[in-house]
Design an enzyme around this catalytic site. Structure first.
Site, mmCIF file in Angstrom:
data_model
loop_
_atom_site.group_PDB
_atom_site.id
_atom_site.type_symbol
_atom_site.label_atom_id
_atom_site.label_comp_id
_atom_site.label_asym_id
_atom_site.label_seq_id
_atom_site.Cartn_x
_atom_site.Cartn_y
_atom_site.Cartn_z
ATOM 1 N N ILE A 98 10.223 6.242 4.508
ATOM 2 C CA ILE A 98 9.219 6.494 2.674
ATOM 3 C C ILE A 98 8.003 5.978 3.925
ATOM 4 C CG2 ILE A 98 8.309 5.226 0.900
ATOM 5 C CD1 ILE A 98 10.890 3.378 0.464
ATOM 6 N N GLY A 113 1.860 3.810 2.137
ATOM 7 C CA GLY A 113 0.755 4.201 1.207
ATOM 8 C C GLY A 113 0.010 3.972 2.603
ATOM 9 N N VAL A 114 -0.600 2.808 3.280
ATOM 10 C CA VAL A 114 -1.462 3.294 3.799
ATOM 11 C C VAL A 114 -2.699 4.691 4.261
ATOM 12 C CG1 VAL A 114 -2.259 0.499 4.271
ATOM 13 C CG2 VAL A 114 -0.745 1.738 5.330
ATOM 14 N N HIS A 145 9.858 2.223 8.834
ATOM 15 C CA HIS A 145 9.507 1.951 7.524
ATOM 16 C C HIS A 145 10.365 3.170 6.184
ATOM 17 C CE1 HIS A 145 6.865 1.288 3.937
ATOM 18 N NE2 HIS A 145 6.418 0.741 4.605
ATOM 19 N N GLU A 174 -4.917 7.466 3.879
ATOM 20 C CA GLU A 174 -5.158 7.426 5.450
ATOM 21 C C GLU A 174 -5.921 8.784 5.348
ATOM 22 O OE1 GLU A 174 -7.652 8.210 9.064
ATOM 23 O OE2 GLU A 174 -7.341 6.297 7.733
#
Length: 157
Positions: free
Chosen positions: A60, A63-64, A54, A68
């Site tokens: 990067i 986002g998840v 990723h 978290e």
């Protein structure tokens, strides 16, 4: 440990959260104000496994995982604020609302997760939080999220 604790280092975090590598996403929690607010710190490094895919060549933080990390900060805040350290505390996401991503988070960044309790009380099972993650004062992500807290206050008292 008392609710007067104002910060949590990695050793204390691991006494509160069950998460471990590669899914422990908070390195320190500071400015803990009971179970009302706290600031989590995540030092983003290239050796984290999600950067392998990723994205190759352009790492990067997903986002998840930022959301978290905010949730884990809230979990540490609850553990310290409600004095339930070493209690096998488990917290489960129920929902995520108003989630927005504003900036890329990359290796070398220091992610600060500011979380506040919107709703919930000591001994309660359902909590709602507001979170904002920043890098160098710039908003990277923000969200509201709710969680189910699986604890038995009689065992933790």
């Amino acid at each position: 440990m008392t609710t007067e604790t104002k910060s949590a280092d990695i050793q204390l975090i691991q006494r509160i959260l069950p998460h471990r590598y590669p899914f422990l996403l908070v390195d320190k929690v500071e400015e803990i104000d009971g179970y009302q607010s706290a600031v989590g710190i995540k030092n983003v490094t290239m050796n984290e496994p999600h950067f392998q895919g990723h994205f190759p060549g352009t790492p990067i933080m997903p986002g998840v995982t930022i959301v978290e990390a905010m949730a884990q900060t809230a979990g540490v805040m609850l553990g310290v604020g409600m004095d339930v350290i070493d209690s096998e505390l488990l917290i489960y996401f129920m929902n995520i609302d108003k989630c927005k991503f504003r900036r890329k988070v990359v290796p070398g960044d220091v992610l600060k997760m500011h979380v506040e309790t919107v709703r919930g009380k000591k001994g309660g099972k359902i909590f709602k939080f507001s979170g904002c993650a920043t890098v160098d004062g710039e908003v990277a992500a923000e969200a509201e999220f709710s969680a189910y807290v699986d604890w038995d206050m009689e065992k933790t008292a």
